[in-house]
Design a protein around this motif. Structure first.
Motif, mmCIF file in Angstrom:
data_model
loop_
_atom_site.group_PDB
_atom_site.id
_atom_site.type_symbol
_atom_site.label_atom_id
_atom_site.label_comp_id
_atom_site.label_asym_id
_atom_site.label_seq_id
_atom_site.Cartn_x
_atom_site.Cartn_y
_atom_site.Cartn_z
ATOM 1 N N MET A 92 -6.535 2.087 -10.043
ATOM 2 C CA MET A 92 -5.767 3.330 -10.155
ATOM 3 C C MET A 92 -6.152 4.104 -11.425
ATOM 4 S SD MET A 92 -2.041 1.727 -10.903
ATOM 5 C CE MET A 92 -1.720 0.546 -12.215
ATOM 6 N N GLN A 99 -8.599 5.879 -6.387
ATOM 7 C CA GLN A 99 -7.145 5.869 -6.263
ATOM 8 C C GLN A 99 -6.501 6.580 -7.446
ATOM 9 O OE1 GLN A 99 -4.318 2.627 -6.982
ATOM 10 N NE2 GLN A 99 -3.753 2.783 -4.830
ATOM 11 N N LYS A 107 -1.312 4.386 -0.268
ATOM 12 C CA LYS A 107 -1.029 2.939 -0.305
ATOM 13 C C LYS A 107 0.402 2.789 -0.791
ATOM 14 C CE LYS A 107 -2.900 -1.447 -2.019
ATOM 15 N NZ LYS A 107 -2.057 -1.805 -3.164
ATOM 16 N N ARG A 159 5.554 -5.946 1.110
ATOM 17 C CA ARG A 159 6.604 -6.465 0.224
ATOM 18 C C ARG A 159 7.408 -5.283 -0.316
ATOM 19 N NH1 ARG A 159 1.967 -9.807 -1.838
ATOM 20 N NH2 ARG A 159 2.333 -11.946 -1.118
ATOM 21 N N ASN A 178 -1.450 -5.027 4.247
ATOM 22 C CA ASN A 178 -1.852 -5.667 2.985
ATOM 23 C C ASN A 178 -0.741 -6.611 2.525
ATOM 24 O OD1 ASN A 178 -1.342 -4.818 -0.324
ATOM 25 N ND2 ASN A 178 -3.212 -5.903 0.221
ATOM 26 N N GLY A 179 -1.177 -7.665 1.806
ATOM 27 C CA GLY A 179 -0.230 -8.584 1.185
ATOM 28 C C GLY A 179 -0.384 -10.000 1.699
ATOM 29 N N GLY A 180 -0.644 -10.909 0.750
ATOM 30 C CA GLY A 180 -0.610 -12.334 1.062
ATOM 31 C C GLY A 180 -1.733 -12.862 1.939
ATOM 32 N N ILE A 181 -2.794 -12.098 2.150
ATOM 33 C CA ILE A 181 -3.894 -12.610 2.995
ATOM 34 C C ILE A 181 -4.807 -13.462 2.114
ATOM 35 C CG2 ILE A 181 -5.830 -11.995 4.502
ATOM 36 C CD1 ILE A 181 -4.307 -9.323 5.064
ATOM 37 N N ALA A 229 -6.700 -8.135 -1.196
ATOM 38 C CA ALA A 229 -6.585 -7.795 -2.617
ATOM 39 C C ALA A 229 -7.047 -8.996 -3.456
ATOM 40 C CB ALA A 229 -5.165 -7.340 -2.950
ATOM 41 N N ARG A 230 -6.101 -9.835 -3.927
ATOM 42 C CA ARG A 230 -6.511 -10.919 -4.836
ATOM 43 C C ARG A 230 -7.512 -11.874 -4.191
ATOM 44 N NH1 ARG A 230 -0.386 -12.112 -6.467
ATOM 45 N NH2 ARG A 230 -0.211 -11.370 -4.330
HETATM 46 C C1 FMN Z 1 -3.949 -7.552 -11.160
HETATM 47 C C2 FMN Z 1 -3.544 -6.603 -10.074
HETATM 48 C C3 FMN Z 1 -3.889 -5.262 -10.182
HETATM 49 C C4 FMN Z 1 -3.510 -4.352 -9.177
HETATM 50 N N1 FMN Z 1 -3.883 -3.042 -9.280
HETATM 51 C C5 FMN Z 1 -3.568 -2.167 -8.292
HETATM 52 C C6 FMN Z 1 -3.983 -0.808 -8.353
HETATM 53 O O1 FMN Z 1 -4.670 -0.361 -9.297
HETATM 54 N N2 FMN Z 1 -3.615 -0.001 -7.314
HETATM 55 C C7 FMN Z 1 -2.869 -0.455 -6.236
HETATM 56 O O2 FMN Z 1 -2.563 0.307 -5.329
HETATM 57 N N3 FMN Z 1 -2.482 -1.736 -6.172
HETATM 58 C C8 FMN Z 1 -2.817 -2.592 -7.148
HETATM 59 N N4 FMN Z 1 -2.460 -3.914 -7.037
HETATM 60 C C9 FMN Z 1 -1.817 -4.377 -5.802
HETATM 61 C C10 FMN Z 1 -2.852 -4.905 -4.798
HETATM 62 O O3 FMN Z 1 -3.743 -3.894 -4.401
HETATM 63 C C11 FMN Z 1 -2.173 -5.494 -3.543
HETATM 64 O O4 FMN Z 1 -1.391 -4.500 -2.930
HETATM 65 C C12 FMN Z 1 -1.290 -6.695 -3.867
HETATM 66 O O5 FMN Z 1 -1.939 -7.568 -4.769
HETATM 67 C C13 FMN Z 1 -0.872 -7.437 -2.613
HETATM 68 O O6 FMN Z 1 -1.982 -7.976 -1.945
HETATM 69 P P1 FMN Z 1 -2.383 -9.561 -2.080
HETATM 70 O O7 FMN Z 1 -1.091 -10.333 -1.890
HETATM 71 O O8 FMN Z 1 -3.363 -9.766 -0.959
HETATM 72 O O9 FMN Z 1 -2.968 -9.749 -3.437
HETATM 73 C C14 FMN Z 1 -2.770 -4.803 -8.055
HETATM 74 C C15 FMN Z 1 -2.425 -6.163 -7.952
HETATM 75 C C16 FMN Z 1 -2.800 -7.054 -8.943
HETATM 76 C C17 FMN Z 1 -2.408 -8.508 -8.790
#
Ligand code: FMN
Length: 316
Positions: free
Chosen positions: A46, A75, A143, A175, A204-207, A228-229
């Motif tokens: 972001m 973003q 998002k 979430r 998105n989330g928890g995959i 994501a992670r």
């Molecule tokens: C360290 C970290 C940085 C993140 N930075 C952003 C970001 O810049 N923009 C955004 O929309 N979401 C951000 N997120 C959220 C993730 O994109 C994602 O929505 C969230 O981690 C849930 O997905 P996951 O459970 O698969 O990790 C961030 C999450 C983490 C853990």
């Protein structure tokens, strides 16, 4: 299920498996890597819509890209529609194909400023922001989460507003804001978002595995997923899910990332990035704890290269 090409506005994504923005992580070398491995898109972390006007070094670093990145997605974070409008029309964003708006960040300072997830609590303002970005003629995505908390789940109305205001796609992190980054996503609300609009909806989330990716698709009926992670921990998942031919290992990936980071970052930034990537790569690998102290201490590139060979060169 995942090799599907998909249209977002007028833009064709090569697959429906996307890489999420992650502040501090999704830098240019990383995005190049996942694009090559089959990701349909990958976003910058972001960037403050307001801060773009200062044209400062920190922001330019986040926006760095070149012709190697085929699809460029940025973003933006903010709360003032006029700042978004100016940002999207600015020279700094000219090269980007997709503008994503952050309406999901739960961090207290961000929410207090009326940005990120706070916009789910101010739907008229969220709408004005999307309209301001869409006026540029660029493809705009959003998002978001499903709401601020379990008593304030607004995703159905929110998704409809996004579509009506000009968004070409929505990614729903299943979430609530108060769940932050933990707990099982509430898949039924992603499904509700999908049913409420005609534009593509990504889940998105928890995959955190191939199985979870398929399960998320099944439970939500979404058009695709955004990792994501886990995408950072195991980028090879993109190749696996999208059937992209790939003979890479974590070792070949990380040494190549070091080459690219060295070419476009300062030595300190390259070290910081590769150390983060290495520690994520090590996350679920048994018997690798011993490497962590050396990794953190390592102070120059040749030392880091030797350490990466020690850690990843043999097995993975
Ligand atoms: C360290 C970290 C940085 C993140 N930075 C952003 C970001 O810049 N923009 C955004 O929309 N979401 C951000 N997120 C959220 C993730 O994109 C994602 O929505 C969230 O981690 C849930 O997905 P996951 O459970 O698969 O990790 C961030 C999450 C983490 C853990």
């Amino acid at each position: 299920m995942f090799q599907k090409e998909i249209m977002i506005g007028g833009i064709r994504l090569r697959s429906n498996v996307l890489m999420a923005p992650l502040a501090g992580y999704t830098c240019f070398p990383f995005r190049l890597m996942v694009e090559r491995l089959g990701a349909g898109s990958a976003y910058t972390e972001m960037v403050s819509a307001d801060a773009l006007k200062y044209n400062d070094r920190a922001t330019s670093k986040l926006l760095f890209t070149d012709e190697r990145e085929k699809l460029k997605c940025v973003q933006l974070l903010g709360s003032n529609p006029a700042f978004f409008e100016r940002a999207v029309k600015s020279e700094a964003l000219e090269k980007f194909d997709i503008i994503d708006i952050n309406m999901g960040c739960p961090v207290p300072n961000v929410v207090k400023a009326g940005e990120g997830c706070a916009l789910m609590d101010d739907i008229p303002r969220a709408s004005r922001i999307i309209e301001a970005c869409a006026r540029s003629g660029k493809t705009v995505s959003v998002k978001c989460r499903i709401g601020m908390n379990r008593h304030k789940i607004v995703i159905e109305e929110f998704a409809r507003m996004c579509e009506a205001s000009g968004a070409a796609m929505i990614t729903v992190h299943g979430r609530t804001r108060d769940m932050m980054y933990d707990g099982e996503p509430l898949y039924e609300y992603i499904r509700l978002a999908k049913k409420s609009v005609r534009i593509p909806v990504f889940a998105n989330g928890g995959i955190d595995s191939k199985e979870k990716a398929a399960e998320t698709m099944k439970k939500t009926g979404a058009d695709g997923i955004m990792l994501a992670r886990y995408g950072f921990e195991n980028p090879l998942i993109f190749a696996e899910l999208t059937n992209t031919e790939c003979n890479e290992t974590k070792y070949s990936l990380i040494t190549e990332q070091l080459d690219i980071a060295q070419e476009c970052f300062t030595e300190l930034d390259a070290l910081t990035y590769i150390k983060k990537l290495a520690s994520y790569f090590l996350k679920k690998l048994p018997g690798t704890k011993q490497y962590k102290p050396g990794l953190y201490k390592c102070g120059n590139i040749p030392e880091l290269r030797a350490l990466l060979t020690d850690i990843f060169g043999g097995a993975c």
